[in-house]
Scaffold this motif. Structure first.
Motif, PDB file in Angstrom:
ATOM      1  N   ASP A 196     -66.228  65.529  14.473  1.00 10.72           N
ATOM      2  CA  ASP A 196     -65.046  65.306  13.641  1.00 10.72           C
ATOM      3  C   ASP A 196     -64.000  66.359  14.000  1.00 10.72           C
ATOM      4  OD1 ASP A 196     -63.474  64.323  11.417  1.00 10.72           O
ATOM      5  OD2 ASP A 196     -65.395  63.661  10.562  1.00 10.72           O
ATOM      6  N   LEU A 197     -62.844  66.289  13.366  1.00  9.30           N
ATOM      7  CA  LEU A 197     -61.900  67.375  13.533  1.00  9.30           C
ATOM      8  C   LEU A 197     -62.572  68.637  12.996  1.00  9.30           C
ATOM      9  CD1 LEU A 197     -59.016  68.459  14.139  1.00  9.30           C
ATOM     10  CD2 LEU A 197     -58.428  67.904  11.773  1.00  9.30           C
ATOM     11  N   GLY A 198     -62.442  69.747  13.723  1.00  8.92           N
ATOM     12  CA  GLY A 198     -63.089  70.954  13.222  1.00  8.92           C
ATOM     13  C   GLY A 198     -62.857  72.152  14.117  1.00  8.92           C
ATOM     14  N   TYR A 199     -63.159  73.296  13.553  1.00  5.24           N
ATOM     15  CA  TYR A 199     -62.908  74.564  14.249  1.00  5.24           C
ATOM     16  C   TYR A 199     -64.095  75.493  14.042  1.00  5.24           C
ATOM     17  CZ  TYR A 199     -58.181  72.688  14.163  1.00  5.24           C
ATOM     18  OH  TYR A 199     -57.102  71.869  14.311  1.00  5.24           O
ATOM     19  N   GLU A 200     -64.239  76.415  14.982  1.00 10.38           N
ATOM     20  CA  GLU A 200     -65.218  77.480  14.794  1.00 10.38           C
ATOM     21  C   GLU A 200     -64.463  78.804  14.859  1.00 10.38           C
ATOM     22  OE1 GLU A 200     -69.293  75.371  16.468  1.00 10.38           O
ATOM     23  OE2 GLU A 200     -67.843  76.100  17.919  1.00 10.38           O
ATOM     24  N   ILE A 201     -64.819  79.685  13.924  1.00 12.64           N
ATOM     25  CA  ILE A 201     -64.089  80.944  13.793  1.00 12.64           C
ATOM     26  C   ILE A 201     -65.046  82.081  14.117  1.00 12.64           C
ATOM     27  CG2 ILE A 201     -62.741  82.383  12.215  1.00 12.64           C
ATOM     28  CD1 ILE A 201     -62.887  79.240  10.765  1.00 12.64           C
ATOM     29  N   TRP A 202     -64.654  82.900  15.074  1.00  8.92           N
ATOM     30  CA  TRP A 202     -65.515  83.956  15.598  1.00  8.92           C
ATOM     31  C   TRP A 202     -64.937  85.304  15.200  1.00  8.92           C
ATOM     32  CZ3 TRP A 202     -69.559  81.472  17.974  1.00  8.92           C
ATOM     33  CH2 TRP A 202     -69.345  80.133  18.339  1.00  8.92           C
ATOM     34  N   ALA A 203     -65.664  86.034  14.361  1.00  5.36           N
ATOM     35  CA  ALA A 203     -65.169  87.307  13.856  1.00  5.36           C
ATOM     36  C   ALA A 203     -66.259  88.367  14.010  1.00  5.36           C
ATOM     37  CB  ALA A 203     -64.766  87.149  12.393  1.00  5.36           C
ATOM     38  N   THR A 204     -65.999  89.533  13.409  1.00  5.20           N
ATOM     39  CA  THR A 204     -67.024  90.581  13.438  1.00  5.20           C
ATOM     40  C   THR A 204     -67.753  90.576  12.098  1.00  5.20           C
ATOM     41  OG1 THR A 204     -65.515  92.209  12.553  1.00  5.20           O
ATOM     42  CG2 THR A 204     -65.619  92.026  14.952  1.00  5.20           C
ATOM     43  N   PRO A 205     -68.957  91.147  12.035  1.00  4.60           N
ATOM     44  CA  PRO A 205     -69.682  91.183  10.758  1.00  4.60           C
ATOM     45  C   PRO A 205     -68.866  91.843   9.657  1.00  4.60           C
ATOM     46  CG  PRO A 205     -71.159  91.748  12.542  1.00  4.60           C
ATOM     47  CD  PRO A 205     -69.802  91.648  13.148  1.00  4.60           C
ATOM     48  N   ALA A 206     -68.051  92.837  10.010  1.00  2.00           N
ATOM     49  CA  ALA A 206     -67.245  93.516   8.989  1.00  2.00           C
ATOM     50  C   ALA A 206     -66.207  92.582   8.375  1.00  2.00           C
ATOM     51  CB  ALA A 206     -66.556  94.737   9.605  1.00  2.00           C
ATOM     52  N   GLN A 207     -65.762  91.606   9.138  1.00  2.00           N
ATOM     53  CA  GLN A 207     -64.736  90.680   8.643  1.00  2.00           C
ATOM     54  C   GLN A 207     -65.352  89.500   7.897  1.00  2.00           C
ATOM     55  OE1 GLN A 207     -63.334  90.293  12.778  1.00  2.00           O
ATOM     56  NE2 GLN A 207     -61.272  90.314  11.920  1.00  2.00           N
TER      57      GLN A 207
END
Lengths: 392, 512
Positions: A196-207
């Motif tokens: 489907d329409l969608g995104y993956e967001i890659w951050a740090t554990p602190a965020q």
């Protein structure tokens, strides 16, 4: 003294939020982490994926960072697809094989820079990745614990991102963008596992927690819901995606000689780049191409509405020719669908029957159901590729 | 534009044997040797002015009859100073045991009981070696369907093993993977004989007599000429010389001082080689008669090979435990009356051999090494100035990767000389010049990884269809057009030529 054995399953950086929201208290193990199977209502979670916005904790996904001058050449030797053709900021699905051309795992490859890649997959492969690195100027490092990742999926996911201050309107499928979040860089890719329409967001554990809060807050008007693995699994079957160790066993884990599968046998041979030079398994795969393969992975449309999970498949109701690896009644398509491994040449004909044991009030009923080989994905809405995404 | 039909990397005995066999099949063959002369481990060197010895190997014991006849080595100048070389198992007290004839056929010095026991054991071991020998003269079978095995021949050889008879076949199965120490201690009582046999079994290996599977190495040694030893006229260089002349006569182009830097790959096949000078030679067939680990790790490289295979080529075990000692002596040493024209073995018991091996497990030098001593000057003229003598010894066990190589070499030399002095009092006073090649010196000089003269340890788990690796055991490699023909392949090393001949046979059969 190491005391890691006191904690057989670890918690992800999102655990404070996911555990507070998990009203059903349904948990499952995934790659060494505790993850939610469902939060409060699996059907509503699935509905959020298809009709609103959903948030899924992706942290246990195994991630490797591959950097160095030979990174692209290394990945070209490792994987069957051409990593050199992947442009910076791009993502592609790929597969890697052992010497015999049998699949070790599939995964997504993110190109962060000319010499900087991230490989995401289901199983752990560091020894193989390091062995493959001999002779290449490349560093391979597992970064699973250094990345906190969320999957935001659903027709309203772009709107939710916009409301959270991330304008992703021009981001095309399989591309990624880097932007700031509370003064630190995060990466958003237009990728996912729902079709489907969608995104993956890659951050740090602190965020992790601020990011979760921001998305849940921004998504409230669209009915955003945290989802568990059960709802996601239904969506991925509709999308026709396979999962390592569910739809096939990695060659290095298979004990029985006939269990490993090649890209041809998983219908992934379209990815093979025969012209890019040598890659591990290439000669075995060339030989298989000339000789013919034993198996095929197909989508099935099965009569009735009883899920055929784990069922055996018969040719003309008599000869066993395969088995179902994943199945579900698909709410989006209103079809009884399945992914199945079928012995060639039965994967093309229209002679397949599925033997389903339907449990009805503690008693199994044996059903022999007609199955038709059908196109994958079963569900492929135009909105998944539309750029800019539609305003839902 | 191909320079020839086949390029052979390495002009050792296997490279030359392979070249001659391929040339006889009508192919234009070029042999590239990095050293200034052909021959590899078969050489005669002047290590001190006027003193000559065989540079590495110093006895002929498994030169392949197919090579001898096929290359007509006798016509090309190979002669022997001594055949059926006797062995003296030295005793520090002068109570030596002389073993005459092939594999100690006559040992009058044994007690009556031991004489009978030795006769029985000897004939049993020779019978085992006899049924195993034919396997050395063919490509190893591959355990897979449609692998191109010579099924009929294999069936015949299998029958041959079975024809040992019920009792002996059972003994064969009992003993084939046993350690040599157990066999010797079960059957014999004489320590001198047991020590000499334990030494022979572990010569050139990285195993002690109590290591599992050590008996099969003794059987392999006997497979060549049923244990007969010979000293070539003029040292081992004579073998190299005869093979070089035979290859030249067969039309093979030989180039010395041509070090291959890498194998060229075009499309998905070997297409030639590049020398370290940058010069390229092209041929549809590239045959490596050098070390397999070096071939894959350095000449081919990972980009043309599967990751699993490439990793395993780096793990081919290749530890050498043999050092080579050369002494220039101003007189004939007296080994307490032992005949200097025999092979002198200092290995007084199984325990001494085992203890000598213990040290190298920890990269250390043994206090009392064991050794095999030849006095080349006692076998013919021209090996030392008149009245003087040259001494050639293989001394075991030497560490292949000690912490301090120079210190270990000095320590090993001292230990070896101490052993020699103990058996030949006054020998040290005769020494004009001494040279000791440690395994790492042998590695550097002859391109033998780890100094192992089989180019990969000869041990059960690296034999037959496992040598050097299953995917390359039948001389073809996973890279089309690249073949192996060296001692790292079946049946292993020694001055034999068998691997090279087998490889050529296989190439001719497959590419006909």
């Amino acid at each position: 003294m190491k005391d890691h054995f006191h904690t057989p399953l670890r918690q992800t950086p999102f655990h404070p939020r996911t555990s507070a929201l998990n009203r059903l208290n349904q948990w499952g193990a995934w790659a060494g982490y505790t993850t939610a199977l469902a939060f409060d209502d699996e059907a509503m979670e699935y509905t959020a994926i298809r009709n609103g916005a959903s948030l899924y904790d992706l942290c246990p996904m195994v991630k490797y960072r591959i950097t160095g001058p030979d990174a692209a050449a290394y990945l070209n030797r490792l994987t069957i697809r051409n990593a050199a053709k992947l442009s910076v900021g791009g993502v592609h699905y790929t597969v890697w094989c052992d010497d015999a051309g049998k699949v070790l795992d599939d995964g997504t490859l993110f190109r962060h820079g000319a010499e900087d890649f991230m490989l995401c997959c289901q199983e752990r492969h560091l020894p193989w990745l390091l062995d493959s690195a001999t002779g290449y100027e490349v560093q391979v490092r597992e970064v699973t614990e250094e990345v906190a990742a969320l999957s935001l999926q659903g027709p309203c996911s772009a709107a939710v991102l916009q409301a959270a201050g991330f304008d992703m309107c021009n981001l095309r499928p399989f591309r990624m963008a880097k932007l700031g979040f509370e003064g630190v860089e995060i990466t958003i890719s237009r990728t996912g596992f729902t079709g489907d329409l969608g995104y993956e967001i890659w951050a740090t554990p602190a965020q992790a927690l601020p990011l979760w809060d921001a998305l849940m807050r921004a998504g409230a008007p669209w009915g955003i819901r945290p989802i568990g693995t059960s709802a996601l699994n239904l969506a991925r079957i509709e999308a026709g995606f396979i999962i390592t160790n569910m739809d096939f066993i990695p060659a290095d884990q298979a004990v029985r000689e006939d269990r490993a599968r090649s890209p041809f046998e998983l219908s992934l041979d379209w990815m093979i780049d025969w012209e890019k030079g040598h890659f591990t398994g290439r000669r075995a795969l060339l030989a298989e191409k000339a000789r013919g393969s034993s198996w095929a992975l197909v989508g099935l449309d099965i009569e009735g509405n009883v899920s055929a999970e784990g069922s055996l498949i018969y040719h003309n109701r008599k000869t066993e020719v395969g088995h179902v690896t994943a199945a579900a009644w698909s709410p989006a398509t209103k079809r009884n669908i399945a992914l199945a491994q079928v012995r060639r040449p039965h994967h093309t004909g229209d002679t397949l029957w599925v033997e389903v044991y339907a449990l009805r009030e503690l008693q199994y009923h044996k059903l022999m159901l007609r199955a038709h080989v059908t196109e994958r994905p079963f569900f492929a809405p135009a909105r998944r590729r539309a750029t800019p995404p539609g305003a839902f | 534009m191909p320079s020839c039909d086949a390029i052979i990397i390495g002009g050792g005995t296997n490279g030359l044997a392979c070249a001659a066999r391929l040339a006889a099949s009508g192919r234009r063959v070029t042999v590239l040797e990095a050293a200034p002369a052909m021959g590899g481990g078969a050489s005669t060197v002047e290590f001190a002015p006027g003193y000559r010895v065989s540079g590495l190997a110093h006895l002929v014991l498994n030169l392949d009859p197919r090579v001898v006849q096929g290359m007509d080595l006798a016509r090309h100048g190979l002669g022997y100073a001594t055949t059926n070389l006797a062995t003296t198992a030295l005793s520090a007290t002068g109570d030596h045991l002389r073993l005459d004839g092939p594999f100690g056929a006559h040992a009058p010095g044994l007690s009556e009981a031991d004489r009978a026991a030795w006769a029985a054991l000897r004939s049993r071991l020779l019978a085992f070696a006899r049924v195993l020998a034919p396997f050395n003269a063919m490509a190893p079978p591959r355990i897979a369907r449609r692998a191109g095995n010579d099924t009929l021949r294999l069936a015949k050889l299998g029958l041959g093993v079975r024809a040992l008879g019920k009792e002996e076949f059972r003994e064969f199965l009992r003993m084939i993977l046993i350690n040599v120490a157990d066999v010797l201690e079960d059957d014999l009582t004489d320590d001198r004989l047991r020590g000499a046999l334990a030494f022979d079994a572990t010569l050139g290996a990285w195993l002690g007599p109590r290591s599992p599977n050590s008996l099969i190495l003794l059987l392999n040694r006997l497979a060549g000429a049923q244990g007969a030893l010979a000293v070539p006229q003029g040292g081992m260089g004579a073998v190299a010389g005869a093979m070089t002349r035979a290859a030249t006569a067969a039309g093979v182009a030989l180039r010395c001082g041509a070090k291959v830097a890498r194998v060229l790959v075009t499309g998905d096949a070997a297409s030639g080689v590049m020398l370290d000078t940058g010069e390229e030679l092209h041929a549809p067939l590239v045959i490596s008669a050098i070390n397999p680990r070096v071939t894959f790790q350095r000449l081919v490289g990972p980009q043309h090979l599967d990751a699993g295979f490439f990793t395993r080529t780096g793990h081919i075990r290749s530890r050498g435990g043999a050092a080579k000692l050369h002494l220039a002596l101003k007189g004939l040493p007296d080994f307490r009356g032992a005949d200097p024209t025999t092979r002198l073995v200092i290995a007084p018991s199984v325990g001494v051999v085992e203890n000598a091996f213990n040290a190298v497990k920890y990269a250390e030098v043994p206090d009392a090494p064991v050794m095999e001593v030849i006095l080349p000057s006692a076998h013919g003229t021209g090996m030392a100035p008149d009245g003087c003598h040259s001494l050639s010894a293989i001394v075991q066990f030497a560490p292949h990767a000690p912490e301090n190589p120079d210190a270990a070499r000095a320590q090993m030399l001292e230990a070896a000389l101490r052993q020699l002095e103990a058996h030949a009092p006054g020998l040290r006073g005769l020494i004009l010049h001494a040279e000791l090649l440690m395994p790492y010196d042998i590695a550097a000089k002859f391109g033998m990884e780890g100094g192992n003269w089989h180019h990969g340890e000869l041990a059960v788990e690296q034999m037959l269809f496992l040598r050097p690796l299953p995917e390359a055991a039948q001389y073809a490699t996973p890279l089309p057009g690249l073949w192996l023909a060296g001692a790292g392949s079946h049946p292993g090393g020694g001055i034999s030529g068998a691997a090279g001949w087998n490889a050529a046979d296989r190439i001719i059969k497959v590419l006909k």
